[in-house]
Design a protein around this motif. Structure first.
Motif, PDB file in Angstrom:
ATOM      1  N   ALA A   1       1.445  10.227   3.995  1.00  0.00           N
ATOM      2  CA  ALA A   1       0.119  10.115   3.369  1.00  0.00           C
ATOM      3  C   ALA A   1      -0.637   8.891   3.885  1.00  0.00           C
ATOM      4  O   ALA A   1      -1.856   8.928   4.006  1.00  0.00           O
ATOM      5  N   ARG A   2       0.075   7.811   4.189  1.00  0.00           N
ATOM      6  CA  ARG A   2      -0.596   6.585   4.644  1.00  0.00           C
ATOM      7  C   ARG A   2      -0.776   6.553   6.158  1.00  0.00           C
ATOM      8  O   ARG A   2      -1.286   5.579   6.702  1.00  0.00           O
TER       9      ARG A   2
ATOM     10  N   ALA B   1       0.850  -1.197   0.000  1.00  0.00           N
ATOM     11  CA  ALA B   1       0.000   0.000   0.000  1.00  0.00           C
ATOM     12  C   ALA B   1       0.889   1.251   0.000  1.00  0.00           C
ATOM     13  O   ALA B   1       0.602   2.235  -0.689  1.00  0.00           O
ATOM     14  N   LEU B   2       1.979   1.191   0.737  1.00  0.00           N
ATOM     15  CA  LEU B   2       2.912   2.317   0.748  1.00  0.00           C
ATOM     16  C   LEU B   2       3.486   2.531  -0.654  1.00  0.00           C
ATOM     17  O   LEU B   2       3.538   3.664  -1.156  1.00  0.00           O
ATOM     18  N   ARG B   3       3.899   1.436  -1.295  1.00  0.00           N
ATOM     19  CA  ARG B   3       4.506   1.558  -2.628  1.00  0.00           C
ATOM     20  C   ARG B   3       3.527   2.168  -3.616  1.00  0.00           C
ATOM     21  O   ARG B   3       3.880   2.999  -4.435  1.00  0.00           O
ATOM     22  N   SER B   4       2.263   1.731  -3.527  1.00  0.00           N
ATOM     23  CA  SER B   4       1.336   2.285  -4.517  1.00  0.00           C
ATOM     24  C   SER B   4       0.989   3.742  -4.191  1.00  0.00           C
ATOM     25  O   SER B   4       0.793   4.548  -5.116  1.00  0.00           O
ATOM     26  N   GLU B   5       0.995   4.088  -2.925  1.00  0.00           N
ATOM     27  CA  GLU B   5       0.793   5.509  -2.541  1.00  0.00           C
ATOM     28  C   GLU B   5       1.937   6.362  -3.122  1.00  0.00           C
ATOM     29  O   GLU B   5       1.715   7.440  -3.676  1.00  0.00           O
ATOM     30  N   VAL B   6       3.155   5.860  -2.955  1.00  0.00           N
ATOM     31  CA  VAL B   6       4.335   6.595  -3.437  1.00  0.00           C
ATOM     32  C   VAL B   6       4.273   6.747  -4.959  1.00  0.00           C
ATOM     33  O   VAL B   6       4.531   7.823  -5.512  1.00  0.00           O
TER      34      VAL B   6
ATOM     35  N   GLN C   1       1.641   6.667  -6.928  1.00  0.00           N
ATOM     36  CA  GLN C   1       0.555   7.560  -7.335  1.00  0.00           C
ATOM     37  C   GLN C   1       0.879   9.028  -7.037  1.00  0.00           C
ATOM     38  O   GLN C   1       0.638   9.909  -7.847  1.00  0.00           O
ATOM     39  N   ARG C   2       1.486   9.273  -5.885  1.00  0.00           N
ATOM     40  CA  ARG C   2       1.705  10.673  -5.490  1.00  0.00           C
ATOM     41  C   ARG C   2       3.001  11.272  -6.012  1.00  0.00           C
ATOM     42  O   ARG C   2       3.108  12.489  -6.150  1.00  0.00           O
TER      43      ARG C   2
ATOM     44  N   GLY D   1       5.115   9.366   1.202  1.00  0.00           N
ATOM     45  CA  GLY D   1       4.210   8.215   1.185  1.00  0.00           C
ATOM     46  C   GLY D   1       3.869   7.751   2.601  1.00  0.00           C
ATOM     47  O   GLY D   1       2.717   7.414   2.899  1.00  0.00           O
TER      48      GLY D   1
END
Ligand code: PLP
Length: 396
Positions: free
Chosen positions: A368-369, A317-322, A324-325, A365
């Protein structure tokens, strides 16, 4: 996918960012692979690639990924039913062992905890117990890309010698070549396996076997079936700069420029740059309060770091947040480490600014998470990159 402005940060542990001069060379028109211009290119890269492996002997270049060069190392030196001693360092050593089984070899696998490297003492004990010398080869991964653990290959060599065992030594340097010091000849390695897409800064698609005289001898009696990957026809064609089939002409054009860049910076400076970046990344992780996957400071990898998130938080989830952002890709956890770790690649073409940017994007990231982390990671890394903090302190 929608276009994201700005350069994508490819901070996975390979494939790595390809410098523009290499991309330009790869993008040049394809030349006749049987013509005189190609012979010059072939002879040039076949000769100069040797210094990257620190060998004076031939290096074979295949148009394949690293796995193809794994297979080449096995099929050229071994026969059906041969025993091969391996050490479980992580995902890639496990995949290589799986390949040995598929090819009809008998791997003897020393289990590991995926947090440390090859234990040369344990390997030596296995070799000493093999009084009949039934083990034909020892195969290890120099830098385990799934965990960020680098093993001491000179120590593995000593273990084989101290046990007075004749086994061949096969070493995977796919994520260490041209990033972490490696010495094919000095360490008495028989086959070194490499790939184009990491320290060499090329796109994926070329893979290598550096081979010793003893490996050539072994290939004369090795009975595993081989055709495309056979060394003999390749060596015969390579003598005049050609290949027995259509090579990856454009990647070889890129390799020539990659070798120019490597020679210009110098291997020692390249290794020092990787060591510094790795230490900076570890300092940031320490500041964040996160553990890293490698347990043994003498085995920290200089080309990638696998960072463990605290229990209950998803690394994916962290990787996909990073992504995307910030438009940055981080490496995922493999096998049992899936969702548990994220991997930061710090190998090949990177700068101080790209390292600081990478860490800042991770921090964004985390924020954000809502993952709790200690502030000041980028600052702590900056001290290392500026040379304000002694690297010695860490290994103490
Ligand atoms: N060995 C190591 C250490 C690797 O990191 C990789 C790929 O990342 C491989 C082998 C397999 O190489 P490829 O995916 O190019 O076939």
């Amino acid at each position: 996918m929608k276009y994201s402005p700005g350069r994508h940060f490819l901070q996975i542990p390979g494939p790595t960012n390809t410098p523009l001069p290499i991309l330009a060379a790869v993008g040049k028109p394809t030349i006749d692979h049987r013509g005189p211009e190609f012979a010059e290119l072939g002879l040039n890269v076949l000769k100069r690639i040797r210094s990257v492996f620190k060998t004076n002997r031939p290096v074979i270049i295949y148009p394949t990924s690293g796995s193809g060069a794994w297979e080449a190392a096995l099929v050229n030196t071994l026969s059906p039913g041969d025993r091969i001693l391996m050490f479980e360092t992580g995902w890639f050593s496990t995949l290589w062992a799986k390949m040995t089984k598929a090819l009809g070899l008998e791997p003897e696998i020393i289990s590991g905890d995926w947090r440390s490297g090859v234990d040369a003492g344990v390997m030596e004990a296995h070799l000493r117990a093999d009084k009949q010398h039934a083990i034909r080869a020892v195969a290890v991964v120099h830098n385990e890309t799934s965990t960020g653990v680098a093993s001491d290959i000179a120590a593995v060599r000593r273990a084989i010698d101290d046990a007075k065992h004749p086994a061949l030594l096969l070493v995977d340097t796919i994520s260490s070549l041209a990033s972490i010091d490696y010495r094919h000849d000095e360490w008495g390695v028989d086959v070194t396996v490499g790939g184009s897409q990491k320290g060499l800064m090329l796109p994926p698609g070329l893979a290598f076997n550096a081979i010793s005289e003893k490996a050539i001898e072994a290939s004369k009696s090795a009975k595993l079936p081989r055709s495309f990957l056979g060394w003999d026809e390749m060596l015969a064609s390579n003598a005049s700069g050609f290949f027995p089939y259509t090579p990856s002409t454009n990647l070889l054009q890129g390799l020539k420029v990659a070798l120019d860049l490597i020679e210009e910076e110098g291997l020692d400076e390249i290794f020092a740059r990787h060591d510094r970046a790795a230490l900076a990344i570890r300092r940031a992780a320490e500041q964040w309060g996160f553990e890293i996957q490698c347990r043994n400071p003498s085995q920290f990898s200089s080309s990638l770091t696998a960072v463990r998130l605290p229990e209950g938080y998803s690394a994916d989830a962290l990787r996909s947040e990073v992504l995307q952002r910030t438009n940055m890709s981080l490496g995922n956890g493999l096998g049992p480490l899936a969702d548990r770790v994220f991997r930061i690649g710090h190998l090949g073409d990177f700068s101080t600014a790209s390292m600081l940017g990478t860490l800042a994007a991770v921090e964004l990231g985390l924020k954000a998470r809502g993952i709790p982390y200690g502030r000041g990671g980028v600052d702590a890394a900056g001290d290392i990159l500026l040379g304000n903090s002694s690297p010695i302190a860490e290994s103490a």
